[in-house]
Structures are given as C-alpha cells and as structure tokens.
Design a protein around this motif. Structure first.
Motif, PDB file in Angstrom:
ATOM      1  N   UNK A  38       0.838  -1.216   0.000  1.00 53.30           N
ATOM      2  CA  UNK A  38       0.000   0.000   0.000  1.00 53.30           C
ATOM      3  C   UNK A  38       0.867   1.258   0.000  1.00 53.30           C
ATOM      4  N   UNK A  39       1.900   1.237   0.817  1.00 49.97           N
ATOM      5  CA  UNK A  39       2.804   2.391   0.899  1.00 49.97           C
ATOM      6  C   UNK A  39       3.483   2.626  -0.455  1.00 49.97           C
ATOM      7  N   UNK A  40       3.926   1.565  -1.086  1.00 41.63           N
ATOM      8  CA  UNK A  40       4.546   1.673  -2.403  1.00 41.63           C
ATOM      9  C   UNK A  40       3.551   2.212  -3.425  1.00 41.63           C
ATOM     10  N   UNK A  41       2.350   1.686  -3.424  1.00 48.24           N
ATOM     11  CA  UNK A  41       1.310   2.162  -4.338  1.00 48.24           C
ATOM     12  C   UNK A  41       1.022   3.640  -4.120  1.00 48.24           C
ATOM     13  N   UNK A  42       0.916   4.043  -2.878  1.00 48.00           N
ATOM     14  CA  UNK A  42       0.605   5.442  -2.578  1.00 48.00           C
ATOM     15  C   UNK A  42       1.734   6.364  -3.031  1.00 48.00           C
ATOM     16  N   UNK A  44       3.643   5.839  -5.502  1.00 45.05           N
ATOM     17  CA  UNK A  44       3.584   5.854  -6.961  1.00 45.05           C
ATOM     18  C   UNK A  44       2.241   6.401  -7.468  1.00 45.05           C
ATOM     19  N   UNK A  45       1.367   6.766  -6.534  1.00 40.06           N
ATOM     20  CA  UNK A  45       0.042   7.308  -6.858  1.00 40.06           C
ATOM     21  C   UNK A  45      -0.805   6.331  -7.670  1.00 40.06           C
ATOM     22  N   UNK A  46      -0.684   5.048  -7.363  1.00 42.28           N
ATOM     23  CA  UNK A  46      -1.425   4.032  -8.090  1.00 42.28           C
ATOM     24  C   UNK A  46      -2.579   3.436  -7.297  1.00 42.28           C
ATOM     25  N   UNK A  47      -2.627   3.713  -6.014  1.00 38.47           N
ATOM     26  CA  UNK A  47      -3.657   3.124  -5.164  1.00 38.47           C
ATOM     27  C   UNK A  47      -4.710   4.175  -4.853  1.00 38.47           C
ATOM     28  N   UNK A  48      -5.952   3.915  -5.193  1.00 38.68           N
ATOM     29  CA  UNK A  48      -7.008   4.858  -4.833  1.00 38.68           C
ATOM     30  C   UNK A  48      -7.093   4.985  -3.305  1.00 38.68           C
ATOM     31  N   UNK A  49      -7.350   6.192  -2.790  1.00 41.09           N
ATOM     32  CA  UNK A  49      -7.471   6.360  -1.345  1.00 41.09           C
ATOM     33  C   UNK A  49      -8.511   5.420  -0.755  1.00 41.09           C
ATOM     34  N   UNK A  50      -8.180   4.823   0.381  1.00 40.65           N
ATOM     35  CA  UNK A  50      -9.105   3.941   1.081  1.00 40.65           C
ATOM     36  C   UNK A  50      -9.101   2.520   0.583  1.00 40.65           C
ATOM     37  N   UNK A  51      -8.286   2.154  -0.407  1.00 41.27           N
ATOM     38  CA  UNK A  51      -8.252   0.778  -0.913  1.00 41.27           C
ATOM     39  C   UNK A  51      -7.498  -0.093   0.065  1.00 41.27           C
ATOM     40  N   UNK A  52      -8.145  -1.118   0.555  1.00 43.66           N
ATOM     41  CA  UNK A  52      -7.505  -2.056   1.482  1.00 43.66           C
ATOM     42  C   UNK A  52      -7.587  -3.390   0.882  1.00 43.66           C
TER      43      UNK A  52
END
Length: 52
Positions: A38-42, A44-52
């Motif tokens: 999740x940290x890596x995705x965030x 890289x701006x690839x993870x939508x906020x709140x995605x678990x």
C-alpha cells in the motif's frame, strides 16, 4: 513486478494481488506485507485512497 500488476489491474485489492503472487509461487508468503505494498502504491500514486 508489483507496480506492473497494479497498472494492469488498478481495481485489484492489495490482498488479492499478494494472494495471487503467493499462489503462483512468484513471492514467498512473508516476503512483503500488505502495508508495504500500500505504501509503495501510494508513493507511486497508483492506489485509490481507502483501498484495502
């Protein structure tokens, strides 16, 4: 590898991605945590906020 998967499947959950990679033998079960992905995705701006 993780970023490539995220780009190809942006709606896939982190747990689904990890479970799939583990089942395919691409990574060991304890090689990386969901929090780290999740940290890596965030970063890289690839993870939508709140995605678990």
């Amino acid at each position: 590898m993780l970023l490539d998967i995220r780009e190809e499947h942006p709606s896939a959950s982190v747990s689904l991605i990890l479970d799939t990679l583990i089942a395919a033998g691409r990574i060991d079960k304890d090689a990386i945590s969901a929090t780290t992905v999740r940290r890596l995705d965030q970063r890289q701006l690839l993870l939508p906020p709140g995605d678990n």
